[in-house]
Design a protein around this motif. Structure first.
Motif, short mmCIF file in Angstrom:
data_model
loop_
_atom_site.label_atom_id
_atom_site.label_comp_id
_atom_site.label_asym_id
_atom_site.label_seq_id
_atom_site.Cartn_x
_atom_site.Cartn_y
_atom_site.Cartn_z
N PHE A 1 0.88 -1.17 0.00
CA PHE A 1 0.00 0.00 0.00
C PHE A 1 0.91 1.21 0.00
CE2 PHE A 1 -2.90 -3.08 2.09
CZ PHE A 1 -3.93 -3.02 1.16
N GLY B 1 -0.81 -8.47 8.17
CA GLY B 1 -1.22 -8.68 6.78
C GLY B 1 -2.20 -9.82 6.58
N THR C 1 -5.27 -8.66 4.60
CA THR C 1 -4.85 -8.36 3.23
C THR C 1 -4.68 -9.64 2.43
OG1 THR C 1 -3.72 -6.42 4.11
CG2 THR C 1 -3.16 -7.09 1.87
N GLU D 1 -11.59 -12.86 10.90
CA GLU D 1 -11.90 -12.62 12.32
C GLU D 1 -13.41 -12.55 12.57
OE1 GLU D 1 -9.52 -9.98 14.54
OE2 GLU D 1 -7.99 -9.78 12.98
N HIS E 1 -8.49 -15.20 16.20
CA HIS E 1 -7.73 -15.12 17.45
C HIS E 1 -8.22 -16.19 18.42
CE1 HIS E 1 -5.47 -11.63 16.40
NE2 HIS E 1 -6.56 -10.94 16.08
N1 LIG Z 1 -6.30 0.01 2.05
C1 LIG Z 1 -5.16 0.19 2.74
N2 LIG Z 1 -4.41 1.29 2.51
C2 LIG Z 1 -3.26 1.47 3.19
N3 LIG Z 1 -2.77 0.64 4.12
C3 LIG Z 1 -3.47 -0.47 4.39
C4 LIG Z 1 -4.70 -0.76 3.72
N4 LIG Z 1 -5.18 -1.92 4.20
C5 LIG Z 1 -4.29 -2.35 5.11
N5 LIG Z 1 -3.26 -1.49 5.23
C6 LIG Z 1 -2.10 -1.65 6.12
O1 LIG Z 1 -1.56 -2.92 5.88
C7 LIG Z 1 -1.10 -3.51 7.08
C8 LIG Z 1 -1.70 -4.89 7.22
O2 LIG Z 1 -3.08 -4.76 7.37
P1 LIG Z 1 -4.04 -6.00 7.60
O3 LIG Z 1 -5.39 -5.44 7.75
O4 LIG Z 1 -3.83 -6.99 6.52
O5 LIG Z 1 -3.50 -6.57 8.97
P2 LIG Z 1 -4.14 -7.70 9.88
O6 LIG Z 1 -3.10 -8.72 10.09
O7 LIG Z 1 -5.42 -8.14 9.32
O8 LIG Z 1 -4.38 -6.94 11.24
P3 LIG Z 1 -5.60 -7.04 12.28
O9 LIG Z 1 -5.34 -8.23 13.15
O10 LIG Z 1 -5.50 -5.76 13.06
O11 LIG Z 1 -6.85 -7.14 11.49
C9 LIG Z 1 -1.48 -2.57 8.19
O12 LIG Z 1 -0.32 -1.86 8.57
C10 LIG Z 1 -2.49 -1.65 7.57
O13 LIG Z 1 -2.37 -0.37 8.12
#
Ligand SMILES: Nc1ncnc2c1ncn2[C@@H]1O[C@H](COP(=O)(O)OP(=O)(O)OP(=O)(O)O)[C@@H](O)[C@H]1O
Ligand SMILES: [Mg+2]
Lengths: 302, 253
Positions: free
Chosen positions: B14, B42, B45, B175, B207
């Protein structure tokens, strides 16, 4: 988990509340003042002969007034239709990932909101001065049909173009605000189910955006009722013009203004009632703001 | 047997932050794969790359052997048209942390919506299927309630039924119980347990270590955009080999 004191609601006597309610002397004073003012208003309206109620009654349903009323209605309905359809199109274009498409919509909105409506009406009316003939064909190529501009753009058409295209620019921003108010997760959930962007827009996003779009659109429609009187600048006529034409001849200015105001108020009331119905339709599923309203409930749930 | 999910060398950024840094993951048909890891690692993502809600920058994502979002002809990648991506997503159900139910539709209408709009199923057939699915998640009595009238756990169960209505071959869960009050978590996990028992292939970000241990066939631990450790739940959760896994588990258990 049982209540140690025994079953709930039994045993002890219910203690009803019998309190003296709080007094509001201020409210009573206000009511008294308003009542006196209302009485004075009614008195002067009835006794002041210069209101000319007989003249009002004479013209209220006269042919020229009803003709003007019909034109006001037609112009309002058709230009709002053009405005709403155009506004939805522009709002969707505005959100396009393609910068040319969104830029074109932004430029349209800038141009039509940024110039006076009267100027736009005059422009469409005098389009023939700019382009004496309009034709349909391949750009820079052969023409298939070609017509005299003054034949195609009648006075009525110029009114619709002026009012409708201008309204589209305002409606575009209203619709865009509505689209932005819908959580992004909604379009995402629709996409994850296999809907295309346009299916998601039609079935999921727009219906929810309507809740935000309808009230200002009601505003715009009521405002349009009266804005249509601007068509007098290109020689067309509607309710207010008709009333003024009559008062120019018989010098009964006030009674004819009352005639026009009466009909504007009738139309506004009808629109307000209609808006209530539309709002209820799109409020489905949302927690009502007003206590006692039961928009949410269906089939005895909750 | 073709794997249900086959991610190879997935990269995703991103702006300037690289969120996925070379992910390789294989999920077999019928497998329940749980993804765990700290916030921001991530996980979401990665899940969103599986159904092309996010576009990947490098690597290949395949579902049931088919490349997602692209077509490879003559050694060249061609982006798929929007309608083709939509077609691919029909077979991949997704359940979101915040439910994302359609608030202007009743529970039954939520479940009927995609079959009606996307597949053109008749109203009667969609209604019948929705009734069956709502019964399966234990919500027959609430079929005419709007999402705003349902508890979080009930909303999430409707969301699962809505995804199942498209008869997906793969279910993604991001989640699904994180936004729920503790006493409502169980009812959602029960539904997911039932799905797993019916042989659904599931990729679950969670989790809930108990769920991962009991239902998961494999557990993947992610940190800072890479898969640190993966294997059977009892190995990864009880005897982690990596220090990062150990320190994460000590915080959440
Ligand atoms: N659309 C976006 N634009 C910019 N940054 C993003 C976007 N989506 C996610 N990020 C960034 O990518 C990183 C990973 O995000 P992600 O949501 O995949 O994490 P996660 O493992 O699912 O975390 P959580 O347990 O909090 O849900 C984070 O630092 C987030 O800020
Ligand atoms: Mg996440």
């Amino acid at each position: 988990m049982t209540d140690p004191s025994g079953a709930v609601g039994s045993g002890r006597e219910r203690q009803e509340i019998q309190a003296v309610p709080v007094r509001h002397p201020g409210r009573w004073v206000a009511v008294a003042v308003l009542a006196v003012l209302a009485a004075m208003l009614v008195h002067t309206v009835v006794t002041n002969e210069r209101f000319g109620w007989d003249v009002v009654g004479q013209y209220l349903f006269s042919a020229p007034i009803l003709n003007g009323l019909r034109n006001t209605l037609i112009l309002t309905v058709l230009s709002m239709l053009i405005g709403i359809v155009g506004g939805v199109g522009l709002a969707v274009m505005r959100q396009s990932p393609n910068p040319i498409v969104s830029g074109a919509a932004a430029t349209y909105i800038w141009l039509f909101r940024g110039t006076p409506l009267i100027a736009q009406l005059l422009f469409w009316n005098f389009l023939a001065a700019l382009y004496p003939r309009l034709s349909l064909g391949i750009p820079f190529g052969p023409e298939f049909v070609s017509v005299d501009t003054n034949v195609l753009i009648t006075q009525f058409a110029a009114c619709l173009l002026g009012l409708g295209l201008n309204e589209a620019a305002y409606m575009a921003e209203i619709v865009r605000g509505g689209l932005l108010s819908v959580d992004r997760g909604q379009a995402e959930a629709a996409g994850a189910l296999g809907m295309t962007r346009s299916q998601a827009l039609r079935r999921i996003v727009l219906p929810q955006a309507m809740r935000v779009i309808v009230p200002p659109t009601g505003n715009e429609t009521i405002s349009m009722l009266k804005t249509t009187s601007l068509v007098v600048v290109i020689g067309y006529f509607e309710l207010l013009t008709s009333a003024q034409r009559i008062s120019n001849q018989n010098f009964q200015v006030i009674p004819l203004l009352i005639v026009a105001a009466f009909w504007y108020l009738v139309l506004t009331s009808l629109l307000t009632i209609g808006q209530g119905f539309v709002e209820r339709r799109y409020g489905r599923g949302f927690v009502p703001d007003r206590p006692g309203s039961r928009l949410l409930t269906k089939a005895g749930t909750t | 047997m073709t794997p249900m999910v086959e991610a190879s060398g997935i990269h995703k950024s991103f702006g300037r932050t690289e969120v996925l840094r070379g992910i390789d993951l294989v999920v077999q048909p019928g497998e329940v794969c749980c993804i765990i890891g700290p916030s921001g690692s991530g996980k979401s993502t990665l899940l969103r790359c599986v159904n092309h809600l996010e576009r990947i920058d490098a690597g290949r994502m395949r579902v049931d052997g088919k490349l997602i979002g692209y077509q490879e002809t003559g050694g060249k990648l061609h982006e798929l048209r929007e309608s083709e991506v939509a077609r691919q997503r029909r077979d991949i159900g997704m359940v979101f942390q915040r439910f994302n139910l359609f608030p202007h539709m009743t529970a039954a209408e939520n479940v009927m919506e995609a079959p009606r709009t996307v597949l053109g199923t008749s109203r009667a057939a969609a209604r019948k299927a929705a009734d069956e699915l709502l019964a399966r998640v234990g919500l027959s009595a609430r079929r005419d309630a709007y999402p705003g009238q349902l508890s979080g756990g009930q909303q999430q169960r409707v969301a699962i039924a809505r995804a199942l209505a498209m008869q997906p071959r793969l279910m993604l869960f991001d989640e699904p119980t994180s936004a729920l009050d503790p006493e409502l978590v169980g009812e959602v996990l029960d539904v997911m347990r039932g799905l797993a028992a019916d042989g659904m292939t599931m990729l679950v970000v969670t989790h809930e270590m108990g769920f991962a241990r009991e239902v998961g066939d494999s557990v993947v631990f992610m940190d800072e955009g890479v898969i640190v450790e993966e294997g059977a739940p009892r190995d990864v959760l009880s005897a982690p080999r990596h220090e990062r896994t150990r320190s994460f588990l000590s915080k959440v258990l």
